[in-house]
Motif scaffolding. Structure first.
Motif, PDB file in Angstrom:
ATOM      1  N   ILE A  54      96.786 -12.530   8.058  1.00  0.00           N
ATOM      2  CA  ILE A  54      97.572 -13.670   7.575  1.00  0.00           C
ATOM      3  C   ILE A  54      97.125 -14.920   8.321  1.00  0.00           C
ATOM      4  CG2 ILE A  54      99.882 -14.666   7.344  1.00  0.00           C
ATOM      5  CD1 ILE A  54     100.978 -11.802   7.362  1.00  0.00           C
ATOM      6  N   ASP A  55      96.735 -15.941   7.586  1.00  0.00           N
ATOM      7  CA  ASP A  55      96.348 -17.212   8.195  1.00  0.00           C
ATOM      8  C   ASP A  55      97.529 -18.176   8.170  1.00  0.00           C
ATOM      9  OD1 ASP A  55      93.245 -17.413   8.750  1.00  0.00           O
ATOM     10  OD2 ASP A  55      93.499 -16.203   6.949  1.00  0.00           O
ATOM     11  N   TYR A  56      97.870 -18.714   9.333  1.00  0.00           N
ATOM     12  CA  TYR A  56      98.909 -19.746   9.425  1.00  0.00           C
ATOM     13  C   TYR A  56      98.203 -21.068   9.664  1.00  0.00           C
ATOM     14  CZ  TYR A  56     102.924 -22.431  11.054  1.00  0.00           C
ATOM     15  OH  TYR A  56     103.897 -23.402  11.213  1.00  0.00           O
ATOM     16  N   VAL A  57      98.257 -21.957   8.676  1.00  0.00           N
ATOM     17  CA  VAL A  57      97.545 -23.238   8.723  1.00  0.00           C
ATOM     18  C   VAL A  57      98.568 -24.357   8.660  1.00  0.00           C
ATOM     19  CG1 VAL A  57      95.698 -24.615   7.714  1.00  0.00           C
ATOM     20  CG2 VAL A  57      95.696 -22.131   7.399  1.00  0.00           C
ATOM     21  N   SER A  58      98.746 -25.067   9.765  1.00  0.00           N
ATOM     22  CA  SER A  58      99.822 -26.057   9.779  1.00  0.00           C
ATOM     23  C   SER A  58      99.666 -27.026  10.937  1.00  0.00           C
ATOM     24  CB  SER A  58     101.179 -25.341   9.894  1.00  0.00           C
ATOM     25  OG  SER A  58     102.235 -26.278   9.953  1.00  0.00           O
ATOM     26  N   GLU A  59     100.242 -28.219  10.760  1.00  0.00           N
ATOM     27  CA  GLU A  59     100.346 -29.174  11.856  1.00  0.00           C
ATOM     28  C   GLU A  59     101.593 -28.920  12.700  1.00  0.00           C
ATOM     29  OE1 GLU A  59     102.007 -31.407   8.199  1.00  0.00           O
ATOM     30  OE2 GLU A  59     100.791 -29.651   8.687  1.00  0.00           O
ATOM     31  N   ILE A  91      97.716 -12.165  12.806  1.00  0.00           N
ATOM     32  CA  ILE A  91      98.126 -13.529  12.464  1.00  0.00           C
ATOM     33  C   ILE A  91      97.082 -14.471  13.050  1.00  0.00           C
ATOM     34  CG2 ILE A  91      99.956 -15.245  12.499  1.00  0.00           C
ATOM     35  CD1 ILE A  91     100.823 -12.607  11.240  1.00  0.00           C
ATOM     36  N   VAL A  92      96.358 -15.174  12.206  1.00  0.00           N
ATOM     37  CA  VAL A  92      95.355 -16.141  12.660  1.00  0.00           C
ATOM     38  C   VAL A  92      95.992 -17.523  12.624  1.00  0.00           C
ATOM     39  CG1 VAL A  92      93.093 -17.157  12.232  1.00  0.00           C
ATOM     40  CG2 VAL A  92      93.468 -14.719  11.781  1.00  0.00           C
ATOM     41  N   TYR A  93      96.174 -18.112  13.789  1.00  0.00           N
ATOM     42  CA  TYR A  93      96.850 -19.412  13.897  1.00  0.00           C
ATOM     43  C   TYR A  93      95.802 -20.518  13.912  1.00  0.00           C
ATOM     44  CZ  TYR A  93     100.005 -22.995  15.856  1.00  0.00           C
ATOM     45  OH  TYR A  93     100.744 -24.130  16.089  1.00  0.00           O
ATOM     46  N   ILE A  94      95.775 -21.313  12.865  1.00  0.00           N
ATOM     47  CA  ILE A  94      94.855 -22.451  12.773  1.00  0.00           C
ATOM     48  C   ILE A  94      95.691 -23.716  12.968  1.00  0.00           C
ATOM     49  CG2 ILE A  94      93.161 -23.648  11.347  1.00  0.00           C
ATOM     50  CD1 ILE A  94      92.624 -20.995   9.961  1.00  0.00           C
ATOM     51  N   ASN A  95      95.665 -24.205  14.191  1.00  0.00           N
ATOM     52  CA  ASN A  95      96.519 -25.306  14.611  1.00  0.00           C
ATOM     53  C   ASN A  95      95.941 -26.646  14.181  1.00  0.00           C
ATOM     54  OD1 ASN A  95      98.134 -27.129  15.938  1.00  0.00           O
ATOM     55  ND2 ASN A  95      97.584 -26.479  18.001  1.00  0.00           N
ATOM     56  N   MET A  96      96.608 -27.320  13.256  1.00  0.00           N
ATOM     57  CA  MET A  96      96.166 -28.616  12.755  1.00  0.00           C
ATOM     58  C   MET A  96      97.054 -29.754  13.263  1.00  0.00           C
ATOM     59  SD  MET A  96      93.473 -28.088  10.945  1.00  0.00           S
ATOM     60  CE  MET A  96      92.613 -27.066   9.732  1.00  0.00           C
ATOM     61  N   SER A  97      97.630 -29.574  14.431  1.00  0.00           N
ATOM     62  CA  SER A  97      98.544 -30.572  14.985  1.00  0.00           C
ATOM     63  C   SER A  97      97.888 -31.943  15.107  1.00  0.00           C
ATOM     64  CB  SER A  97      99.031 -30.117  16.371  1.00  0.00           C
ATOM     65  OG  SER A  97      99.737 -31.152  17.015  1.00  0.00           O
ATOM     66  N   GLU A  98      98.665 -32.968  14.833  1.00  0.00           N
ATOM     67  CA  GLU A  98      98.163 -34.335  14.954  1.00  0.00           C
ATOM     68  C   GLU A  98      97.954 -34.725  16.413  1.00  0.00           C
ATOM     69  OE1 GLU A  98     100.971 -36.707  12.854  1.00  0.00           O
ATOM     70  OE2 GLU A  98     100.400 -35.934  10.875  1.00  0.00           O
TER      71      GLU A  98
END
Length: 208
Positions: A54-59, A91-98
């Motif tokens: 599961i990829d979690y893609v979010s800021e 769980i693959v966490y792809i952190n797109m935080s500003e």
């Protein structure tokens, strides 16, 4: 390459000093992105055969506790797809935080591209921003085919009312879910179909 001041003869000691003075941060940034791509490629080549990825893609940040609770929840509701005697979810966490600097954000974007191109991840949890962006590529199954009236005309479904996520205390008001469609390039169709169906099963469970 943009030139600053008088440029010394190429590959001399003075030229390297000149290059490092003016292009140090550009070089470090590019090297960092290439490093992340290389690490991801190695992970893809030597990855564990998880039952579901599961990829979690979010800021928006996902805490370690939320990540672990989500992994356990999913593992309780999947089958042993690969037949190794264990139920394993990643769980693959792809952190797109500003808050990330430009180099780190570029590295995360490169990681997302690698995830989309070289893994068998079929389930994506995203913020609205990235749900909209990824939907533009028409990469998701139409939720109207698997989520019923909850989906409307969107390619993703908001999990704000997910009873399953409420049980682990995860606030899903800003989380959207999408199931990646099978690709024509997938080599092992039977195996990929099973993993796709597993993702679909979990998506339906989380949407309830």
């Amino acid at each position: 390459m943009e030139v600053y001041g008088e440029k010394p003869k190429r590959f001399t000691k003075e030229w390297w000093e000149y290059f490092w003075d003016y292009y140090k941060w550009h070089t470090i940034g590019v090297a960092f992105v290439l490093f992340i791509i290389a690490i991801t490629a190695v992970q893809c080549a030597n990855k564990i055969d998880y039952d579901i990825i599961i990829d979690y893609v979010s800021e928006f940040y996902l805490t370690d506790e939320d990540t672990e609770n989500l992994r356990n929840l999913v593992q309780e509701n999947i089958d042993d797809v690969n037949g190794n005697g264990e139920k394993q979810a990643q769980i693959v966490y792809i952190n797109m935080s500003e808050d990330l600097d430009a180099q780190m954000l570029a590295a995360m974007q490169a990681k997302l591209v690698a995830e989309l191109s070289c893994t068998d991840s079929y389930l994506f949890l995203m913020s609205e921003k990235y749900a909209d962006q990824l939907s533009e590529y028409e990469m998701f199954d139409k939720p109207s085919e698997w989520a019923g009236t909850a989906a409307g005309d969107s390619d993703t479904v908001c999990l704000a009312n997910s009873a399953a996520l409420e049980t682990i205390g995860l606030n899903a008001d800003k989380i959207y879910i999408g199931v990646r469609s099978l690709r024509d390039s997938d080599k092992d169709k039977k195996k990929e179909q099973i993993k796709h169906d597993t993702a679909l099963k979990i998506a339906q469970y989380l949407v309830k």
